[in-house]
Design a protein around this motif. Structure first.
Motif, PDB file in Angstrom:
ATOM      1  N   PRO A  73       0.835  -1.195   0.000  1.00 19.32           N
ATOM      2  CA  PRO A  73       0.000   0.000   0.000  1.00 19.32           C
ATOM      3  C   PRO A  73       0.876   1.254   0.000  1.00 19.32           C
ATOM      4  O   PRO A  73       2.096   1.151   0.174  1.00 19.32           O
ATOM      5  N   ASP A  74       0.249   2.403  -0.173  1.00 17.22           N
ATOM      6  CA  ASP A  74       0.978   3.668  -0.084  1.00 17.22           C
ATOM      7  C   ASP A  74       1.736   3.700   1.247  1.00 17.22           C
ATOM      8  O   ASP A  74       1.131   3.506   2.303  1.00 17.22           O
ATOM      9  N   PRO A  75       3.062   3.910   1.208  1.00 19.52           N
ATOM     10  CA  PRO A  75       3.842   3.897   2.457  1.00 19.52           C
ATOM     11  C   PRO A  75       3.310   4.874   3.506  1.00 19.52           C
ATOM     12  O   PRO A  75       3.506   4.655   4.705  1.00 19.52           O
ATOM     13  N   ALA A  76       2.622   5.913   3.071  1.00 18.95           N
ATOM     14  CA  ALA A  76       2.079   6.890   4.030  1.00 18.95           C
ATOM     15  C   ALA A  76       1.015   6.260   4.930  1.00 18.95           C
ATOM     16  O   ALA A  76       0.715   6.787   6.001  1.00 18.95           O
ATOM     17  N   THR A  77       0.444   5.112   4.507  1.00 23.65           N
ATOM     18  CA  THR A  77      -0.600   4.472   5.313  1.00 23.65           C
ATOM     19  C   THR A  77      -0.008   3.509   6.349  1.00 23.65           C
ATOM     20  O   THR A  77      -0.727   2.940   7.158  1.00 23.65           O
ATOM     21  N   LEU A  78       1.299   3.292   6.296  1.00 20.46           N
ATOM     22  CA  LEU A  78       1.964   2.414   7.266  1.00 20.46           C
ATOM     23  C   LEU A  78       2.782   3.256   8.230  1.00 20.46           C
ATOM     24  O   LEU A  78       3.119   4.406   7.942  1.00 20.46           O
ATOM     25  N   SER A  79       3.121   2.654   9.366  1.00 20.84           N
ATOM     26  CA  SER A  79       4.063   3.309  10.260  1.00 20.84           C
ATOM     27  C   SER A  79       5.457   2.760   9.928  1.00 20.84           C
ATOM     28  O   SER A  79       5.704   1.566  10.041  1.00 20.84           O
ATOM     29  N   ILE A  80       6.325   3.642   9.442  1.00 20.82           N
ATOM     30  CA  ILE A  80       7.657   3.216   9.016  1.00 20.82           C
ATOM     31  C   ILE A  80       8.702   3.991   9.810  1.00 20.82           C
ATOM     32  O   ILE A  80       8.703   5.221   9.807  1.00 20.82           O
ATOM     33  N   GLY A  81       9.540   3.271  10.522  1.00 27.22           N
ATOM     34  CA  GLY A  81      10.632   3.898  11.272  1.00 27.22           C
ATOM     35  C   GLY A  81      11.901   3.819  10.447  1.00 27.22           C
ATOM     36  O   GLY A  81      12.244   2.758   9.945  1.00 27.22           O
ATOM     37  N   VAL A  82      12.579   4.933  10.283  1.00 25.44           N
ATOM     38  CA  VAL A  82      13.784   4.948   9.459  1.00 25.44           C
ATOM     39  C   VAL A  82      14.970   5.380  10.315  1.00 25.44           C
ATOM     40  O   VAL A  82      14.879   6.354  11.064  1.00 25.44           O
ATOM     41  N   ALA A  83      16.065   4.630  10.228  1.00 17.46           N
ATOM     42  CA  ALA A  83      17.302   5.074  10.876  1.00 17.46           C
ATOM     43  C   ALA A  83      18.357   5.237   9.790  1.00 17.46           C
ATOM     44  O   ALA A  83      18.698   4.290   9.097  1.00 17.46           O
ATOM     45  N   PHE A  84      18.803   6.452   9.626  1.00 19.45           N
ATOM     46  CA  PHE A  84      19.798   6.752   8.591  1.00 19.45           C
ATOM     47  C   PHE A  84      21.200   6.496   9.126  1.00 19.45           C
ATOM     48  O   PHE A  84      21.403   6.370  10.337  1.00 19.45           O
ATOM     49  N   GLN A  85      22.152   6.462   8.201  1.00 17.88           N
ATOM     50  CA  GLN A  85      23.549   6.290   8.592  1.00 17.88           C
ATOM     51  C   GLN A  85      23.964   7.411   9.533  1.00 17.88           C
ATOM     52  O   GLN A  85      24.633   7.207  10.530  1.00 17.88           O
ATOM     53  N   GLU A  86      23.565   8.618   9.163  1.00 19.83           N
ATOM     54  CA  GLU A  86      23.817   9.803   9.972  1.00 19.83           C
ATOM     55  C   GLU A  86      22.699   9.828  11.027  1.00 19.83           C
ATOM     56  O   GLU A  86      21.524   9.875  10.664  1.00 19.83           O
ATOM     57  N   PRO A  87      23.029   9.748  12.335  1.00 12.00           N
ATOM     58  CA  PRO A  87      21.963   9.577  13.327  1.00 12.00           C
ATOM     59  C   PRO A  87      20.929  10.715  13.367  1.00 12.00           C
ATOM     60  O   PRO A  87      19.807  10.514  13.776  1.00 12.00           O
ATOM     61  N   ARG A  88      21.316  11.934  12.911  1.00 10.56           N
ATOM     62  CA  ARG A  88      20.366  13.056  12.844  1.00 10.56           C
ATOM     63  C   ARG A  88      19.663  13.303  14.167  1.00 10.56           C
ATOM     64  O   ARG A  88      18.433  13.392  14.231  1.00 10.56           O
ATOM     65  N   LEU A  89      20.449  13.412  15.242  1.00 12.92           N
ATOM     66  CA  LEU A  89      19.875  13.749  16.555  1.00 12.92           C
ATOM     67  C   LEU A  89      20.002  15.260  16.753  1.00 12.92           C
ATOM     68  O   LEU A  89      20.942  15.879  16.253  1.00 12.92           O
ATOM     69  N   LEU A  90      19.055  15.852  17.487  1.00  6.04           N
ATOM     70  CA  LEU A  90      19.148  17.276  17.791  1.00  6.04           C
ATOM     71  C   LEU A  90      20.184  17.463  18.892  1.00  6.04           C
ATOM     72  O   LEU A  90      20.030  16.926  19.995  1.00  6.04           O
ATOM     73  N   PRO A  91      21.252  18.237  18.633  1.00  2.93           N
ATOM     74  CA  PRO A  91      22.365  18.320  19.584  1.00  2.93           C
ATOM     75  C   PRO A  91      22.006  18.995  20.900  1.00  2.93           C
ATOM     76  O   PRO A  91      22.642  18.748  21.917  1.00  2.93           O
ATOM     77  N   TRP A  92      20.973  19.840  20.892  1.00  7.87           N
ATOM     78  CA  TRP A  92      20.601  20.562  22.115  1.00  7.87           C
ATOM     79  C   TRP A  92      19.512  19.852  22.913  1.00  7.87           C
ATOM     80  O   TRP A  92      18.976  20.382  23.861  1.00  7.87           O
ATOM     81  N   ARG A  93      19.211  18.628  22.545  1.00  8.87           N
ATOM     82  CA  ARG A  93      18.226  17.826  23.268  1.00  8.87           C
ATOM     83  C   ARG A  93      18.903  16.577  23.811  1.00  8.87           C
ATOM     84  O   ARG A  93      19.787  16.023  23.160  1.00  8.87           O
TER      85      ARG A  93
END
Ligand code: ADP
Ligand code: MG
Length: 246
Positions: A73-93
Motif C-alpha cells: 500500500p501507499d507507504p504513508a498508510t503504514l508506520s515506518i521507522g527509518v534510521a539513517f547512517q547519519e543519526p540526525r539527533l538534535l544536539p541541544w536535546r
C-alpha cells in the motif's frame, strides 16, 4: 519469522528510476525491481556501492515518489521507522528528549524508560548527542525509530564506520528489534552482516540496478554462528563473483 504466502506488508515495483545530472543528462539508477516484504520478515538488500540501494530504500519508504512504478500500500498508510547512517539527533536535546520528540502529541508524555532500557540506553538518557560515540548515537536513532512501534523498520547501512565491537553491539539491538516482530528492510554492502541477520537476502546488480538473486535463510537468527555465516558467504561468493570482495 516470515509469513510466506500471506499478502506482503508492502511491495515496491520500480520499473525505472532516473536522476538528472547537473549537466542535464539523465542517469538511470534502477531498472526493474520488485521487492515485497512480508509481515515480520527481515530483508537485506546487498549490492555494490552506488548501485541504487539507498534509492530503492527511499522509494519503498515513501521518501521519494519520483519514479516509474508503484508501492502498495501507499507507504504513508503504514508506520515506518527509518534510521539513517547519519543519526540526525538534535544536539541541544538529551537522548530521551530526542526519542520523545518523534512521538505523536497524544503519546508525548508516555513512559520511555522501558524502551530506553531495552536498547541499553538508561545510563545515557540524560546525555546530549555530542557526548555519544557514533555507535551509541546510532543506537539512539534506532530506539527512536522503534519508539513509534513501526510496522516496518528501514535501515540504511547502519553499521558502516563503526569499530567491530560497536558494530556487533548495534547488530544485537537490530536483531532485538526484529525479534519483536517488526519487519525490517536493511541495506548493506556487507554480506556477513546480512547473513547474520536476514530471513532473505536480495542481491542487487551494479547500476542500473535490478535483482540478481534472492536467497532465503531458513536457519533461525539465534542459531547462526561464525562458521555457518562463513560457509554461507563462501557458497554465495562462489556463485556471485560480485560478492567476493565482501
Ligand atoms: P547506493 O546506496 O547503492 O550506494 P544510491 O542509491 O545512493 O546508491 O545511488 C545510485 C546512483 O544514483 C549513484 O550513481 C548516485 O550517484 C546516484 N544518485 C543518488 N542520488 C542522487 C541524486 N539525488 N541526484 C543525482 N544522482 C543521484
Ligand atoms: Mg547508499
Amino acid at each position: 519469522m516470515s509469513d510466506a504466502g500471506a499478502s506482503p506488508l508492502i511491495e515496491a515495483v520500480i520499473r525505472a528510476k532516473t536522476y538528472r545530472r547537473p549537466d542535464g543528462a539523465e542517469m538511470e539508477a534502477v531498472r526493474g525491481i520488485t521487492l515485497a516484504i512480508a509481515r515480520g520478515e527481515f530483508v537485506c538488500l546487498i549490492g555494490p556501492s552506488g548501485c541504487g540501494k539507498t534509492t530503492t530504500l527511499r522509494i519503498l519508504a515513501g521518501l521519494d515518489r519520483a519514479f516509474e512504478g508503484e508501492v502498495t500500500p501507499d507507504p504513508a498508510t503504514l508506520s515506518i521507522g527509518v534510521a539513517f547512517q547519519e543519526p540526525r539527533l538534535l544536539p541541544w536535546r538529551t537522548v530521551e528528549e530526542n526519542i520523545r520528540l518523534v512521538l505523536p502529541k497524544a503519546r508525548r508524555s508516555m513512559d520511555l524508560a522501558p524502551l530506553i532500557a531495552r536498547f541499553g540506553l538508561s545510563v545515557h538518557a540524560a546525555r546530549y548527542p555530542g557526548e555519544l560515540s557514533l555507535g551509541l548515537a546510532r543506537r539512539v536513532s534506532l530506539a527512536r525509530a522503534m519508539a513509534l512501534e513501526p510496522d516496518l523498520l528501514v535501515l540504511d547501512e547502519p553499521f558502516v564506520s563503526l569499530d567491530a565491537q560497536a558494530a556487533a553491539d548495534l547488530r544485537r539491538y537490530v536483531a532485538l528489534a526484529a525479534d519483536g516482530g517488526t519487519s525490517v528492510l536493511m541495506v548493506t554492502h556487507n554480506v556477513r552482516e546480512a547473513l547474520e541477520l536476514a530471513d532473505r537476502v536480495v542481491l542487487l546488480a551494479p547500476r542500473p540496478t535490478h535483482v540478481v538473486e534472492e536467497v532465503c535463510l531458513a536457519l533461525p537468527r539465534a542459531m547462526r554462528d561464525g562458521p555457518w555465516i562463513e560457509a554461507e558467504r563462501a557458497a554465495l561468493a562462489a556463485r556471485f563473483p560480485l560478492l567476493r570482495e565482501g
